[in-house]
Design a protein around this motif. Structure first.
Motif, PDB file in Angstrom:
ATOM      1  N   GLU A  46      39.290 -70.424   8.157  1.00 20.61           N
ATOM      2  CA  GLU A  46      38.574 -71.870   7.900  1.00 20.61           C
ATOM      3  C   GLU A  46      38.429 -71.598   6.202  1.00 20.61           C
ATOM      4  O   GLU A  46      39.151 -70.789   5.499  1.00 20.61           O
ATOM      5  CB  GLU A  46      37.004 -70.490   7.678  1.00 20.61           C
ATOM      6  N   PHE A  47      38.417 -73.364   5.519  1.00 24.43           N
ATOM      7  CA  PHE A  47      38.388 -72.895   4.101  1.00 24.43           C
ATOM      8  C   PHE A  47      38.070 -72.238   3.398  1.00 24.43           C
ATOM      9  O   PHE A  47      36.850 -72.232   3.798  1.00 24.43           O
ATOM     10  CB  PHE A  47      38.457 -74.920   3.851  1.00 24.43           C
ATOM     11  N   VAL A  48      38.658 -72.082   2.674  1.00 30.09           N
ATOM     12  CA  VAL A  48      38.128 -71.190   1.375  1.00 30.09           C
ATOM     13  C   VAL A  48      38.090 -72.075  -0.031  1.00 30.09           C
ATOM     14  O   VAL A  48      37.342 -72.633  -0.577  1.00 30.09           O
ATOM     15  CB  VAL A  48      39.234 -69.876   1.079  1.00 30.09           C
ATOM     16  N   ALA A  49      39.196 -72.629  -0.229  1.00 37.54           N
ATOM     17  CA  ALA A  49      39.324 -72.998  -1.929  1.00 37.54           C
ATOM     18  C   ALA A  49      39.829 -74.006  -1.734  1.00 37.54           C
ATOM     19  O   ALA A  49      41.387 -73.864  -0.932  1.00 37.54           O
ATOM     20  CB  ALA A  49      39.135 -72.280  -2.963  1.00 37.54           C
ATOM     21  N   THR A  50      40.744 -75.328  -2.646  1.00 38.54           N
ATOM     22  CA  THR A  50      41.119 -76.311  -3.137  1.00 38.54           C
ATOM     23  C   THR A  50      41.493 -76.214  -4.608  1.00 38.54           C
ATOM     24  O   THR A  50      40.183 -76.400  -4.877  1.00 38.54           O
ATOM     25  CB  THR A  50      40.967 -77.268  -1.853  1.00 38.54           C
ATOM     26  N   PHE A  51      42.291 -77.249  -4.709  1.00 40.17           N
ATOM     27  CA  PHE A  51      42.427 -77.744  -5.557  1.00 40.17           C
ATOM     28  C   PHE A  51      43.217 -79.067  -5.556  1.00 40.17           C
ATOM     29  O   PHE A  51      44.456 -79.208  -4.452  1.00 40.17           O
ATOM     30  CB  PHE A  51      42.922 -77.328  -7.318  1.00 40.17           C
ATOM     31  N   THR A  58      40.589 -80.483 -10.211  1.00 43.40           N
ATOM     32  CA  THR A  58      39.158 -80.403  -9.653  1.00 43.40           C
ATOM     33  C   THR A  58      39.487 -79.544  -8.681  1.00 43.40           C
ATOM     34  O   THR A  58      40.752 -79.585  -7.787  1.00 43.40           O
ATOM     35  CB  THR A  58      39.618 -81.385  -9.291  1.00 43.40           C
ATOM     36  N   THR A  59      38.584 -78.790  -8.539  1.00 39.28           N
ATOM     37  CA  THR A  59      38.570 -77.886  -7.245  1.00 39.28           C
ATOM     38  C   THR A  59      37.444 -78.704  -6.149  1.00 39.28           C
ATOM     39  O   THR A  59      36.377 -78.459  -6.853  1.00 39.28           O
ATOM     40  CB  THR A  59      38.476 -76.692  -7.926  1.00 39.28           C
ATOM     41  N   TYR A  60      37.438 -77.384  -5.166  1.00 42.79           N
ATOM     42  CA  TYR A  60      36.158 -77.024  -4.909  1.00 42.79           C
ATOM     43  C   TYR A  60      36.710 -76.143  -3.312  1.00 42.79           C
ATOM     44  O   TYR A  60      37.371 -75.848  -3.648  1.00 42.79           O
ATOM     45  CB  TYR A  60      36.895 -78.524  -3.649  1.00 42.79           C
ATOM     46  N   TYR A  61      34.799 -75.177  -3.631  1.00 40.77           N
ATOM     47  CA  TYR A  61      35.462 -74.343  -3.245  1.00 40.77           C
ATOM     48  C   TYR A  61      33.982 -74.310  -1.944  1.00 40.77           C
ATOM     49  O   TYR A  61      32.973 -74.576  -1.742  1.00 40.77           O
ATOM     50  CB  TYR A  61      34.707 -72.926  -3.599  1.00 40.77           C
ATOM     51  N   ALA A  62      33.929 -73.053  -0.824  1.00 41.39           N
ATOM     52  CA  ALA A  62      33.386 -73.043   0.718  1.00 41.39           C
ATOM     53  C   ALA A  62      31.851 -72.450  -0.690  1.00 41.39           C
ATOM     54  O   ALA A  62      32.169 -71.738  -1.287  1.00 41.39           O
ATOM     55  CB  ALA A  62      34.167 -72.128   1.622  1.00 41.39           C
ATOM     56  N   ARG A  68      32.128 -66.910  -7.107  1.00 35.27           N
ATOM     57  CA  ARG A  68      32.672 -65.524  -7.024  1.00 35.27           C
ATOM     58  C   ARG A  68      34.484 -65.470  -7.434  1.00 35.27           C
ATOM     59  O   ARG A  68      35.235 -64.663  -7.090  1.00 35.27           O
ATOM     60  CB  ARG A  68      32.510 -64.690  -5.633  1.00 35.27           C
ATOM     61  N   PHE A  69      34.860 -66.672  -5.853  1.00 35.16           N
ATOM     62  CA  PHE A  69      36.216 -66.914  -6.135  1.00 35.16           C
ATOM     63  C   PHE A  69      36.822 -67.872  -7.228  1.00 35.16           C
ATOM     64  O   PHE A  69      35.662 -68.829  -7.450  1.00 35.16           O
ATOM     65  CB  PHE A  69      36.500 -67.348  -4.882  1.00 35.16           C
ATOM     66  N   THR A  70      38.248 -68.160  -7.780  1.00 31.97           N
ATOM     67  CA  THR A  70      38.713 -68.803  -8.407  1.00 31.97           C
ATOM     68  C   THR A  70      40.017 -69.006  -7.862  1.00 31.97           C
ATOM     69  O   THR A  70      40.765 -68.201  -8.121  1.00 31.97           O
ATOM     70  CB  THR A  70      38.367 -68.819 -10.108  1.00 31.97           C
ATOM     71  N   TYR A  81      47.395 -68.816  -7.584  1.00 30.87           N
ATOM     72  CA  TYR A  81      46.635 -67.872  -7.334  1.00 30.87           C
ATOM     73  C   TYR A  81      45.352 -68.062  -6.810  1.00 30.87           C
ATOM     74  O   TYR A  81      44.242 -69.620  -6.737  1.00 30.87           O
ATOM     75  CB  TYR A  81      46.109 -67.152  -8.877  1.00 30.87           C
ATOM     76  N   LEU A  82      44.188 -66.677  -6.437  1.00 26.50           N
ATOM     77  CA  LEU A  82      42.565 -66.713  -5.915  1.00 26.50           C
ATOM     78  C   LEU A  82      42.704 -65.599  -6.444  1.00 26.50           C
ATOM     79  O   LEU A  82      42.672 -64.177  -5.786  1.00 26.50           O
ATOM     80  CB  LEU A  82      42.665 -67.024  -4.621  1.00 26.50           C
ATOM     81  N   GLN A  83      41.597 -65.479  -7.166  1.00 29.08           N
ATOM     82  CA  GLN A  83      40.804 -64.110  -8.078  1.00 29.08           C
ATOM     83  C   GLN A  83      39.566 -64.199  -6.895  1.00 29.08           C
ATOM     84  O   GLN A  83      39.115 -65.250  -7.394  1.00 29.08           O
ATOM     85  CB  GLN A  83      40.787 -64.856  -8.912  1.00 29.08           C
ATOM     86  N   MET A  84      39.289 -63.103  -6.582  1.00 28.75           N
ATOM     87  CA  MET A  84      38.202 -62.710  -5.479  1.00 28.75           C
ATOM     88  C   MET A  84      37.470 -62.019  -6.227  1.00 28.75           C
ATOM     89  O   MET A  84      37.933 -60.615  -6.609  1.00 28.75           O
ATOM     90  CB  MET A  84      38.731 -62.329  -4.391  1.00 28.75           C
ATOM     91  N   ASN A  85      36.411 -61.734  -6.784  1.00 30.44           N
ATOM     92  CA  ASN A  85      35.410 -60.881  -7.657  1.00 30.44           C
ATOM     93  C   ASN A  85      34.389 -60.810  -6.646  1.00 30.44           C
ATOM     94  O   ASN A  85      34.443 -61.492  -5.613  1.00 30.44           O
ATOM     95  CB  ASN A  85      34.771 -61.247  -9.023  1.00 30.44           C
ATOM     96  N   SER A  86      33.231 -59.620  -6.479  1.00 24.74           N
ATOM     97  CA  SER A  86      32.168 -59.389  -5.785  1.00 24.74           C
ATOM     98  C   SER A  86      32.503 -59.222  -5.049  1.00 24.74           C
ATOM     99  O   SER A  86      31.494 -59.904  -3.753  1.00 24.74           O
ATOM    100  CB  SER A  86      30.683 -60.193  -6.560  1.00 24.74           C
TER     101      SER A  86
END
Length: 125
Positions: A46-51, A58-62, A68-70, A81-86
């Motif tokens: 499944e998709f999580v994030a993209t730019f 331009t970014t987009y997130y599930a 929570r994620f950047t 990078y994928l910064q994942m918090n919480s």
């Protein structure tokens, strides 16, 4: 052609943070739109994030990770990078980075041409 290698996965308690890295070789990442996907056991990838390809502004997130994620990129290091918090137990999966040559935002696996080998993220409750 670009080669992608993910790192940074591991075991973390719920509420914790991890930062995944995706190092590229062969081509500069600025030539590609980049994305992160994940696959839990027995589930579809499944998709999580993209730019987007054009500088990554331009970014987009599930919805499941929004706030929570950047996703970010360091052009000097040719790394995404994928910064994942919480983090939550339901974030447990193998995480993959991927590259695509098209413009715009890609949210499906079919749109991506190059994939890394994946890195395991496990979130304990």
């Amino acid at each position: 052609q670009v080669q992608l290698v993910e790192s940074g996965g591991g075991l973390v308690q719920a509420g914790g943070s991890l930062r995944l890295s995706c190092a590229a070789s062969g081509r500069t990442l600025s030539s590609y739109g980049m994305g992160w996907f994940r696959q839990a056991p027995g589930k579809e990838r499944e998709f999580v994030a993209t730019f987007s390809r054009n500088g990554g502004s331009t970014t987009y997130y599930a919805d499941s990770v929004k706030g929570r994620f950047t996703i970010s990129r360091d052009n000097a290091k040719n790394t995404v990078y994928l910064q994942m918090n919480s983090l939550k137990p339901e974030d447990t999966a193998v995480y993959y980075c991927a590259a695509r040559g098209g413009y715009g935002l890609g949210t499906t696996t079919e749109e991506y041409h190059y994939w890394g080998q994946g890195t395991q993220v496990t979130v304990s409750s």
